[in-house]
Motif scaffolding. Sequence first.
Motif, PDB file in Angstrom:
ATOM      1  N   LEU A 186       0.953  -1.112  -0.019  1.00  0.00           N
ATOM      2  CA  LEU A 186      -0.030  -0.013  -0.141  1.00  0.00           C
ATOM      3  C   LEU A 186       0.698   1.319  -0.169  1.00  0.00           C
ATOM      4  O   LEU A 186       0.509   2.265  -0.498  1.00  0.00           O
ATOM      5  N   LEU A 187       1.941   1.150   0.484  1.00  0.00           N
ATOM      6  CA  LEU A 187       2.815   2.436   0.832  1.00  0.00           C
ATOM      7  C   LEU A 187       4.021   2.445   0.019  1.00  0.00           C
ATOM      8  O   LEU A 187       4.576   3.453  -0.066  1.00  0.00           O
ATOM      9  N   GLY A 188       4.622   1.483  -0.580  1.00  0.00           N
ATOM     10  CA  GLY A 188       5.467   1.508  -1.632  1.00  0.00           C
ATOM     11  C   GLY A 188       6.677   0.525  -0.989  1.00  0.00           C
ATOM     12  O   GLY A 188       6.577   0.131   0.110  1.00  0.00           O
ATOM     13  N   ASP A 189       7.488   0.207  -2.037  1.00  0.00           N
ATOM     14  CA  ASP A 189       8.629  -0.893  -1.812  1.00  0.00           C
ATOM     15  C   ASP A 189       9.951  -0.270  -1.508  1.00  0.00           C
ATOM     16  O   ASP A 189      10.877  -1.134  -1.509  1.00  0.00           O
ATOM     17  N   THR A 190      10.037   1.097  -1.325  1.00  0.00           N
ATOM     18  CA  THR A 190      11.270   1.512  -0.875  1.00  0.00           C
ATOM     19  C   THR A 190      10.948   2.194   0.216  1.00  0.00           C
ATOM     20  O   THR A 190       9.919   2.973   0.367  1.00  0.00           O
ATOM     21  N   LEU A 191      12.062   2.749   1.097  1.00  0.00           N
ATOM     22  CA  LEU A 191      11.765   3.290   2.364  1.00  0.00           C
ATOM     23  C   LEU A 191      11.594   5.073   1.795  1.00  0.00           C
ATOM     24  O   LEU A 191      10.797   5.683   2.424  1.00  0.00           O
ATOM     25  N   ALA A 192      11.993   5.386   0.617  1.00  0.00           N
ATOM     26  CA  ALA A 192      11.699   6.793   0.315  1.00  0.00           C
ATOM     27  C   ALA A 192      10.304   6.914  -0.204  1.00  0.00           C
ATOM     28  O   ALA A 192       9.542   8.086   0.107  1.00  0.00           O
ATOM     29  N   LYS A 193       9.740   5.935  -0.808  1.00  0.00           N
ATOM     30  CA  LYS A 193       8.316   5.762  -1.170  1.00  0.00           C
ATOM     31  C   LYS A 193       7.442   5.826   0.052  1.00  0.00           C
ATOM     32  O   LYS A 193       6.504   6.722   0.207  1.00  0.00           O
ATOM     33  N   ILE A 194       7.817   5.029   1.059  1.00  0.00           N
ATOM     34  CA  ILE A 194       7.119   5.041   2.350  1.00  0.00           C
ATOM     35  C   ILE A 194       6.934   6.321   3.035  1.00  0.00           C
ATOM     36  O   ILE A 194       6.097   6.803   3.517  1.00  0.00           O
ATOM     37  N   ALA A 195       8.296   6.823   3.277  1.00  0.00           N
ATOM     38  CA  ALA A 195       8.498   8.221   3.640  1.00  0.00           C
ATOM     39  C   ALA A 195       7.713   9.272   3.123  1.00  0.00           C
ATOM     40  O   ALA A 195       7.238  10.288   3.676  1.00  0.00           O
ATOM     41  N   SER A 196       7.337   9.335   1.852  1.00  0.00           N
ATOM     42  CA  SER A 196       6.769  10.220   1.262  1.00  0.00           C
ATOM     43  C   SER A 196       5.116   9.917   1.643  1.00  0.00           C
ATOM     44  O   SER A 196       4.573  11.265   1.859  1.00  0.00           O
ATOM     45  N   GLU A 197       4.666   8.807   1.689  1.00  0.00           N
ATOM     46  CA  GLU A 197       3.442   8.965   2.380  1.00  0.00           C
ATOM     47  C   GLU A 197       3.264   9.240   3.748  1.00  0.00           C
ATOM     48  O   GLU A 197       2.321   9.895   4.021  1.00  0.00           O
ATOM     49  N   LYS A 198       4.210   8.941   4.422  1.00  0.00           N
ATOM     50  CA  LYS A 198       4.203   9.333   5.932  1.00  0.00           C
ATOM     51  C   LYS A 198       4.243  10.731   5.971  1.00  0.00           C
ATOM     52  O   LYS A 198       3.576  11.544   6.790  1.00  0.00           O
TER      53      LYS A 198
END
Length: 445
Positions: free
Chosen positions: A184-196
């Motif tokens: 749901l949030l992305g498969d890289t830390l950068a993608k997840i951070a962007s959502e957060k």
Amino acid sequence: MCTFAVLFREAMTYQETITYLYNSAPLFQNIGQGAYKEGLSNTHALDEHFGHPHRTFRTIHVGGTNGKGSCSHTLAAILQEAGYRVGLYTSPHLVDFKERIRVNGVPIEEQFVVDFVARHRAFFEPLHPSFFELTTAMALLYFAEQQVDVAVIEVGLGGRLDCTNIISPDLAVITNISFDHVGLLGDTLAKIASEKAGIIKPSTPVIIGEHNEETYPVFKAEAEAKQAPITFAQERPLWSNKQGAADYDIYQTLPYGELRVELRGYCQEKNVNTILHAIAALQEAGYRLGEEAVRGGFANVCRLTGLMGRWQQLHTEPRLVCDTGHNTGGFQYIVPQLLAQPCKRLRIVFGMVNDKDIRGVLRLMPKEATYYFCQASVARALNSTALQEVARKFDLQGAAYPTVQAATEAALAEADAEDFIYVGGSSFVVADLLTCWAEMKKNRE
């Protein structure tokens, strides 16, 4: 939508109402990704219907992958000790739905839950909201009717499209970023951070608890775009050392000297630093948070807020501890703590849900332990035999049990007084344990 017979009665009881909510609105903890609804259209519709209740009180928004529950509860406890009337909205619950919505530590009134559904069902049923969309609207309305001064709101999932993201907080806190809900949030830390980072608001201070080379530029760019003052907490540690005592840890801090902290666990070391920075930001924003309030909140967070399941000790001789850590980010702290326990033998009651990085967690787990693989009572729970088979590939040995209770009873029966038993792997494993613990204690007496 649910059409079982109870819906056609003139009035539902609290338990019937909760059953209705679980059956009529998708519940993430039961079915996982299928319960997630992208976008905020339902949230805005519900907010409009209830008259924008969140605009009647101040808010603090707490997101991140791990630690946001501990940080939310501790901030709420400190605010309570400072004399504020405090709402606290967190998820998931462990034993009872009412844990999610509290005012000064007191769970939401059952009658409010019943009345909320009865009065507004005709409006929200055609929207087909998710469980979290509906309970977020309930929480905000309850806080407004309870006339709270401030509410600490924990993000449910992600941030940018989370239904809590309609608030305009005085402060945003993002604890850390690790891999979780990658579908749901992305498969890289950068993608997840962007959502957060989506909870960062214009001109609103934000505290980043932990960062790395992938997440730092994401947070920095978002804060600059929103002209939001940003603090990277790990760049300025506010405590220097920690000592363990019987029921708490003592931190030597820069702002307050020796600070007694009730929440234990290696992960709390990062949380304490994040919270200390958040306190300073709230003080700058005009909150009256004196030293005694800070001390009282850190020292009594469980009593003040009802927090459970954070390195919580339930039994001595053998010592039994449960913790809600449930992903690789959490177990990076939990495993070293397990290995540091003085004990004759380490026994681990362990279960996971099927949408987590199971192999990533198992890779971290100690091989020199006896395992009791179990299955929590939610649909997402991984079958205990299947978990046992995967664990064998990582040289983790133990028997499989159909329930958390059966696995825990087996561990207690086999343990010596000097052994250490850990129960975890999923929040829902801990939830099952806490639900049946009173019965288990009675059976052992």
